[in-house]
Each structure stands twice: as structure tokens, then as C-alpha cells.
Design a protein around this motif. Structure first.
Motif, PDB file in Angstrom:
ATOM      1  N   PHE A 108       0.787  -1.261   0.049  1.00 24.10           N
ATOM      2  CA  PHE A 108       0.108   0.181   0.055  1.00 24.10           C
ATOM      3  C   PHE A 108       0.966   1.278   0.041  1.00 24.10           C
ATOM      4  O   PHE A 108       0.632   2.332  -0.586  1.00 24.10           O
ATOM      5  N   GLY A 142       1.088   2.095  -3.596  1.00 25.11           N
ATOM      6  CA  GLY A 142       0.083   1.634  -4.124  1.00 25.11           C
ATOM      7  C   GLY A 142      -0.854   2.788  -4.487  1.00 25.11           C
ATOM      8  O   GLY A 142      -0.666   3.652  -4.510  1.00 25.11           O
ATOM      9  N   ASN A 143      -1.783   2.357  -5.655  1.00 24.47           N
ATOM     10  CA  ASN A 143      -2.573   3.413  -6.208  1.00 24.47           C
ATOM     11  C   ASN A 143      -3.775   2.965  -6.415  1.00 24.47           C
ATOM     12  O   ASN A 143      -4.193   1.481  -6.600  1.00 24.47           O
ATOM     13  N   ASP A 144      -4.868   3.614  -6.533  1.00 23.53           N
ATOM     14  CA  ASP A 144      -6.141   3.423  -6.683  1.00 23.53           C
ATOM     15  C   ASP A 144      -6.412   2.486  -7.896  1.00 23.53           C
ATOM     16  O   ASP A 144      -7.518   1.542  -7.925  1.00 23.53           O
ATOM     17  N   SER A 173      -4.142   0.861  -3.075  1.00 23.55           N
ATOM     18  CA  SER A 173      -3.874   2.015  -2.295  1.00 23.55           C
ATOM     19  C   SER A 173      -4.772   1.918  -1.026  1.00 23.55           C
ATOM     20  O   SER A 173      -5.323   0.965  -0.779  1.00 23.55           O
ATOM     21  N   GLN A 174      -4.496   2.682  -0.138  1.00 23.38           N
ATOM     22  CA  GLN A 174      -5.134   2.813   1.102  1.00 23.38           C
ATOM     23  C   GLN A 174      -6.639   2.801   1.054  1.00 23.38           C
ATOM     24  O   GLN A 174      -7.411   1.776   1.601  1.00 23.38           O
ATOM     25  N   GLN A 222      -7.866  -0.787  -0.959  1.00 24.93           N
ATOM     26  CA  GLN A 222      -7.499  -2.163  -0.694  1.00 24.93           C
ATOM     27  C   GLN A 222      -8.364  -2.885  -0.765  1.00 24.93           C
ATOM     28  O   GLN A 222      -8.446  -4.266  -0.947  1.00 24.93           O
TER      29      GLN A 222
END
Ligand SMILES: [Fe+2]
Length: 84
Positions: A70, A73-75, A80-81, A84
Motif C-alpha cells: 500500500f 499502491g494506487n487506486d 492504495s489505502q 485495498q
């Protein structure tokens, strides 16, 4: 995903990865309200107290470390957060 996450260009030592995992609010485990580092140590300690072998204790300690993705990460990839 291999190109994005298997580049080995963002090294973290074990304890730094565990510490950084505390930044994640893990929506996949809504019953867990402990900091992630405490969850990992409690898992390893429960396995140790149950007399299980060293390798299993280590597995308990690191079992959630994949979630550190994360941090980068990315959308779009769902890492991402938020996604997830
Ligand atoms: Fe876990």
C-alpha cells in the motif's frame, strides 16, 4: 504487477517494514483494532507459546507484510489505502 512490485528498488529491512505497516488502516480485518505491529508480534508469540517450531513463529511474525504494498499502491491497481 511484477513490473510495479518486483523491482527491488525500494528496500526495507524487516523491522522497518513492520513499523511502516502501522500506517495502514486494514479494512480487510475490521475486528482488529490493534496496531499492525502488535498483531504481528501477538501472532508470533501465540505460536511460540503453543510450542510450535521457529519457522512457524517467523511465519506468524511476517504473515501480513505483503500489505506494505500500500505504501506504493494506487487506486487504479486497487493497492492504495482507499482501494485495498
Ligand atoms: Fe493478520
Amino acid at each position: 504487477m511484477h513490473k510495479k512490485y518486483l523491482t527491488f528498488d525500494k528496500p526495507l529491512d524487516l523491522w522497518e517494514a513492520i513499523r511502516r505497516l502501522n500506517e495502514l488502516v486494514d479494512v480487510s480485518d475490521p475486528d482488529l483494532d490493534l496496531p499492525n505491529v502488535q498483531h504481528l508480534i501477538q501472532s508470533a508469540e501465540a505460536i511460540r507459546a503453543d510450542g510450535r517450531p521457529d519457522w512457524m513463529q517467523l511465519t506468524g511474525l511476517i504473515h501480513d507484510l505483503g500489505k506494505v504494498m500500500f505504501l506504493w499502491g494506487n487506486d487504479e491497481y486497487g493497492t492504495s489505502q482507499a482501494e485495498q
